[in-house]
Each structure stands twice: as C-alpha cells, then as structure tokens.
Design a protein around this motif. Structure first.
Motif, PDB file in Angstrom:
ATOM      1  N   ASP A 274     -32.236  82.958  92.057  1.00 34.85           N
ATOM      2  CA  ASP A 274     -30.939  83.070  92.855  1.00 34.85           C
ATOM      3  C   ASP A 274     -29.755  82.740  91.887  1.00 34.85           C
ATOM      4  N   ALA A 275     -29.706  81.883  91.133  1.00 31.11           N
ATOM      5  CA  ALA A 275     -28.597  81.420  90.441  1.00 31.11           C
ATOM      6  C   ALA A 275     -27.954  82.647  89.200  1.00 31.11           C
ATOM      7  N   LEU A 276     -28.891  83.490  89.034  1.00 28.41           N
ATOM      8  CA  LEU A 276     -28.565  84.606  88.180  1.00 28.41           C
ATOM      9  C   LEU A 276     -28.389  85.853  88.920  1.00 28.41           C
ATOM     10  N   GLN A 277     -27.654  85.748  90.030  1.00 30.54           N
ATOM     11  CA  GLN A 277     -27.415  87.000  91.046  1.00 30.54           C
ATOM     12  C   GLN A 277     -28.789  87.769  91.197  1.00 30.54           C
ATOM     13  N   ARG A 278     -29.781  87.012  91.593  1.00 29.75           N
ATOM     14  CA  ARG A 278     -31.058  87.646  91.911  1.00 29.75           C
ATOM     15  C   ARG A 278     -31.589  88.473  90.773  1.00 29.75           C
ATOM     16  N   SER A 279     -31.336  88.414  89.502  1.00 26.58           N
ATOM     17  CA  SER A 279     -31.904  89.015  88.409  1.00 26.58           C
ATOM     18  C   SER A 279     -33.471  88.501  88.438  1.00 26.58           C
ATOM     19  N   GLU A 280     -34.138  89.606  88.047  1.00 21.40           N
ATOM     20  CA  GLU A 280     -35.609  89.357  88.008  1.00 21.40           C
ATOM     21  C   GLU A 280     -36.050  89.296  86.461  1.00 21.40           C
ATOM     22  N   LEU A 281     -36.956  88.231  86.500  1.00 25.60           N
ATOM     23  CA  LEU A 281     -37.838  88.011  85.097  1.00 25.60           C
ATOM     24  C   LEU A 281     -39.338  88.096  85.410  1.00 25.60           C
ATOM     25  N   THR A 282     -40.012  88.357  84.310  1.00 28.06           N
ATOM     26  CA  THR A 282     -41.392  88.449  84.446  1.00 28.06           C
ATOM     27  C   THR A 282     -42.141  87.411  84.018  1.00 28.06           C
ATOM     28  N   GLY A 283     -43.395  86.988  84.425  1.00 27.04           N
ATOM     29  CA  GLY A 283     -44.088  85.818  83.883  1.00 27.04           C
ATOM     30  C   GLY A 283     -45.516  86.251  84.376  1.00 27.04           C
ATOM     31  N   HIS A 284     -46.459  85.278  84.121  1.00 29.61           N
ATOM     32  CA  HIS A 284     -47.890  85.192  84.407  1.00 29.61           C
ATOM     33  C   HIS A 284     -48.387  83.978  84.952  1.00 29.61           C
ATOM     34  N   GLN A 313     -51.519  74.592 104.334  1.00 28.08           N
ATOM     35  CA  GLN A 313     -51.231  74.008 103.377  1.00 28.08           C
ATOM     36  C   GLN A 313     -50.963  74.885 102.397  1.00 28.08           C
ATOM     37  N   ARG A 314     -49.861  74.256 101.381  1.00 26.67           N
ATOM     38  CA  ARG A 314     -49.370  74.986 100.286  1.00 26.67           C
ATOM     39  C   ARG A 314     -50.283  74.382  98.853  1.00 26.67           C
ATOM     40  N   VAL A 315     -50.244  75.144  98.093  1.00 25.27           N
ATOM     41  CA  VAL A 315     -50.907  74.950  96.871  1.00 25.27           C
ATOM     42  C   VAL A 315     -50.021  75.335  95.698  1.00 25.27           C
ATOM     43  N   GLY A 316     -49.926  74.457  94.566  1.00 26.53           N
ATOM     44  CA  GLY A 316     -48.899  74.797  93.725  1.00 26.53           C
ATOM     45  C   GLY A 316     -49.561  75.670  92.492  1.00 26.53           C
ATOM     46  N   VAL A 317     -48.751  76.561  92.258  1.00 23.95           N
ATOM     47  CA  VAL A 317     -49.397  77.720  91.210  1.00 23.95           C
ATOM     48  C   VAL A 317     -48.302  77.581  89.944  1.00 23.95           C
ATOM     49  N   ARG A 318     -49.010  77.151  88.762  1.00 23.69           N
ATOM     50  CA  ARG A 318     -47.753  77.403  87.669  1.00 23.69           C
ATOM     51  C   ARG A 318     -47.885  78.599  86.843  1.00 23.69           C
ATOM     52  N   ILE A 319     -46.674  78.906  86.713  1.00 23.78           N
ATOM     53  CA  ILE A 319     -46.271  80.401  86.076  1.00 23.78           C
ATOM     54  C   ILE A 319     -45.648  80.247  85.011  1.00 23.78           C
ATOM     55  N   ARG A 320     -46.019  81.076  83.918  1.00 22.60           N
ATOM     56  CA  ARG A 320     -45.303  80.863  82.646  1.00 22.60           C
ATOM     57  C   ARG A 320     -44.220  82.090  82.581  1.00 22.60           C
ATOM     58  N   VAL A 321     -43.200  81.820  82.154  1.00 19.73           N
ATOM     59  CA  VAL A 321     -42.077  82.727  82.113  1.00 19.73           C
ATOM     60  C   VAL A 321     -42.413  83.521  80.600  1.00 19.73           C
ATOM     61  N   ASP A 322     -42.562  84.905  80.731  1.00 26.14           N
ATOM     62  CA  ASP A 322     -42.672  85.493  79.489  1.00 26.14           C
ATOM     63  C   ASP A 322     -41.583  85.253  78.432  1.00 26.14           C
ATOM     64  N   ALA A 323     -42.060  85.368  77.188  1.00 24.57           N
ATOM     65  CA  ALA A 323     -40.914  85.107  76.081  1.00 24.57           C
ATOM     66  C   ALA A 323     -40.177  86.593  75.888  1.00 24.57           C
ATOM     67  N   GLY A 324     -39.200  86.351  75.201  1.00 22.23           N
ATOM     68  CA  GLY A 324     -38.361  87.579  74.579  1.00 22.23           C
ATOM     69  C   GLY A 324     -37.237  88.104  75.806  1.00 22.23           C
ATOM     70  N   GLN A 325     -37.052  87.226  76.899  1.00 16.46           N
ATOM     71  CA  GLN A 325     -36.148  87.778  77.865  1.00 16.46           C
ATOM     72  C   GLN A 325     -34.792  86.967  77.891  1.00 16.46           C
ATOM     73  N   SER A 326     -33.719  87.594  77.523  1.00 21.13           N
ATOM     74  CA  SER A 326     -32.622  86.857  77.398  1.00 21.13           C
ATOM     75  C   SER A 326     -32.234  86.083  78.418  1.00 21.13           C
ATOM     76  N   LEU A 327     -32.342  86.349  79.820  1.00 17.88           N
ATOM     77  CA  LEU A 327     -32.038  85.654  80.790  1.00 17.88           C
ATOM     78  C   LEU A 327     -32.676  84.313  80.841  1.00 17.88           C
ATOM     79  N   ALA A 328     -34.032  84.188  80.286  1.00 18.17           N
ATOM     80  CA  ALA A 328     -34.947  83.064  80.411  1.00 18.17           C
ATOM     81  C   ALA A 328     -34.247  81.631  79.793  1.00 18.17           C
TER      82      ALA A 328
END
Length: 367
Positions: A274-284, A313-328
């Motif tokens: 949201d803070a980056l004008q709804r820019s999209e990043l990738t992860g796993h 109920q909600r379950v937490g899922v940890r997501i790694r942000v892929d490297a090499g992304q400038s916005l990361a």
C-alpha cells in the motif's frame, strides 16, 4: 409480457440482480468464479526490531546519533558516565595485585620452609652423631666404673654426656617435625590464596564488563528509530533508550484456515504494498505457523461456555521477499500489504530451519 421486459426499470432491476448474484458468487469463490488464487489483506511486513537498553545505571554522557539514522555494527549509540565504573575497575585490579603478591609470598614461604627442613635435618644428623659418640664413651666408662678402674666423676660426666646427646636428638627430631608442619601449613594455605586470586581476577573481569557496558554499541547494521535517551538523563538497567531495525524484512500473511488447502512451502507469492502506490513485489512461502493465531493470544477464547458461533481461524504464513527487487529496500516493518498465492503453481525449494516438522500448511500438499 414483452412490454414489461422492455421497460427500462425492469431491465435495470434485472441487471442489478444479476450483478448482485455475480458479486456474491465472486465473493464466495463459487462457480464460475472459482479460482486457485487465495488473497488476504491481513498481511504485514515484519522485521527484527531490537530495543536497546543499558545493563547498568548512570547518567547519559553522550548520544552521538540521531533519529532514523543508519548505523553500522559496533558504532557507539549511547555512552553512560563511566567514572565510577573506571574506579571500580582500578580498585578490583589493585585487589588482584594484592592477592597475587600474597600468593607469591606463599611460594617464598614454601622455599623458606623447605630450607628450614634441610637445616633441621642437618641438626638431627649432628645430634645423632653426637649421641653415638656419647653412647660409645658411656659404654666404655660404665664397665670400668663398675670395676673401680675409672673414677666416679668420669663416669658421671660420661653418663651426663650420653643423656644430653639423647635429649639433643629428641629436640632435633621435634625441630624437624615443626619444619615439616610449617611447610604443610604453607601448602595448605596455598589453595585459599589461589582461590582468592581467581576471585579477584573474576572481579576485575566483572568490573571490565561493567565499564564496557557504559558504551552501548549497535549489535548489527540497521536504522534507528526515535532516540529516547537524552544527554544528562539518569537511566537504570532495562530502560528503553532506542530501537534498532536491521534491513532484514519478511511478510506474515494471516490466511483463513479454509484457504490453506493446497498451499505449500516454496509456492510463489504476489505482494502488493500500500505504501508504495500499490506496487507489486514477488516472494515465496517459507513456512507455516504451528498453530492458529488465537492459540498465541494471552487470553485464549473458551469455546466450551455459552453459545457457540463458528469463526474461521487465521494461521500465519511467513513469506520471503525475493532478492534483487529495488522496491524491496523500501519495505519497513509494520507496513500493510495484500498477498496473493496461486495454489496451482509448483512449489520451489525454500531453505527452512524448521525442516522435518509438520505444519498446518503441509496438510494441503496432496491437494
């Protein structure tokens, strides 16, 4: 009848009805809107936010950093007045020097005691030699005295010399025993002196640690939050002075339990920030929480009392942000994101420290 369907009002009502039905079907992911993509807005950026606190009390002498500044590992952040702790260190070092001197004196006393033993042994040997000579003299004089050949005075003198030599031997033996006891006493006190040196050395180490703790250093690279320490402020052990935020970030997405079927570690994830004008990043996906979020709350719900309403109920899922992304690099802990996971996508190998442990998400791997 046809005129009714040709009416603009009727057409609008029908369109609205169809749109409402389509919206409901889409919201509940019912055919024909069923999709393998699961989405949640209950997702946030997480990171290691380290609160730095002093381990001792004192007045703040220096704060060389500012709010939101980037720092390096080992950089000075806050300095506490160290004059008292420097004097405590000097005092501990002086005590250690005194204990070492006492231990060195013990070794000198050991040498002196061993020399005393040698001297006592020499005196005993001399006394025994004199005793043998006096005994030989007495053995010669006594039969002559009994026959009347030797005078009585010579016999008395020889007997007195014999008894005196015997007493000298006993005295020398006692002196040798005293010297040996002095050595044993010195060696017995050695353990106490060595323990005192060890204790004084430990006190020096503690004083050195306290002196070093007056300098609060950055444990790793990162950026600072707001600085709570002020020059001249009196702080105590455990006071919150400032926060350090390293650059390592990840995303925790709280999916409903009904969305987990088919999710696997290694599946690709789309992250909208949201803070980056709804820019999209990738992860796993890295791994799944071992329990629902309600199990980690301080006050857990008791479903065995009162009326029951089933809530997903909600379950937490940890997501790694892929490297090499400038916005990361612009991600910061606490930011809101929207996460989408395509459960039909093949999973990739993701290093996981919890490998071998069964998680909730593993139940969907066969789907």
């Amino acid at each position: 009848m046809l005129k009714i369907f040709r009416s603009p009002t009727t057409i609008l009502v029908l369109i609205a009805g169809f749109a409402g039905m389509a919206l409901v079907l889409y919201a509940w992911r019912l055919p024909p809107f069923h999709s393998s993509v699961e989405m949640t807005e209950n997702a946030y950026v997480r990171g290691y936010v380290t609160i730095l606190s002093p381990q001792l009390s004192g007045y703040v002498a220096d704060v060389p950093v500012h709010d939101y500044e980037t720092v390096r590992a080992g950089q000075l952040l806050v300095k506490i007045d160290d004059r008292i702790y420097a004097q405590k260190l000097a005092q501990a070092q002086a005590t250690l020097a005194g204990q070492k001197a006492a231990l060195a004196n013990s070794y000198q006393q050991e040498l002196s005691a061993k020399a005393g033993i040698s001297a006592s042994q020499a005196q005993l040997d001399g006394a025994r030699a004199a005793f043998k000579r006096a005994r030989a003299t007495w053995d010669r004089i006594r039969p002559l005295s009994e026959k009347g050949v030797a005078t009585r005075s010579d016999a008395d003198q020889a007997r007195a010399g014999f008894e005196q030599a015997d007493a000298a031997v006993n005295q020398a033996e006692a002196g040798l025993q005293v010297s040996r006891q002095a050595l044993a006493t010195t060696l017995g006190a050695r353990a106490g002196l060595e323990a005192a040196v060890t204790g004084a050395g430990a006190a020096v180490e503690l004083a050195q640690i306290d002196l070093e703790n007056t300098r609060i250093l950055a444990p790793r690279d990162g950026r600072l939050g707001e600085i709570g320490a002020r020059l001249g402020q009196y702080v105590t052990a455990g006071s919150n002075l400032l926060a350090l935020v390293p650059g390592d970030v990840w995303v925790v997405a709280n999916f409903k339990e009904t969305q987990l079927d088919g999710m696997k570690a290694g599946q690709p994830v789309s992250i909208t920030v949201d803070a980056l004008q709804r820019s999209e990043l990738t992860g796993h996906i890295e791994r799944f929480s071992p329990a629902a979020g309600s199990e980690f709350s301080i006050i857990r719900p008791d479903n065995a009392t009162g009326n029951f309403t089933k809530v997903a109920q909600r379950v937490g899922v940890r997501i790694r942000v892929d490297a090499g992304q400038s916005l990361a690099e612009m991600l910061a802990p606490g930011l809101s994101v929207v996460v989408r996971v395509d459960k039909s996508a093949p999973a990739q190998t993701v290093p996981d420290q919890s490998a071998g442990r069964t998680t909730i998400g593993d139940q969907g791997q066969g789907a």
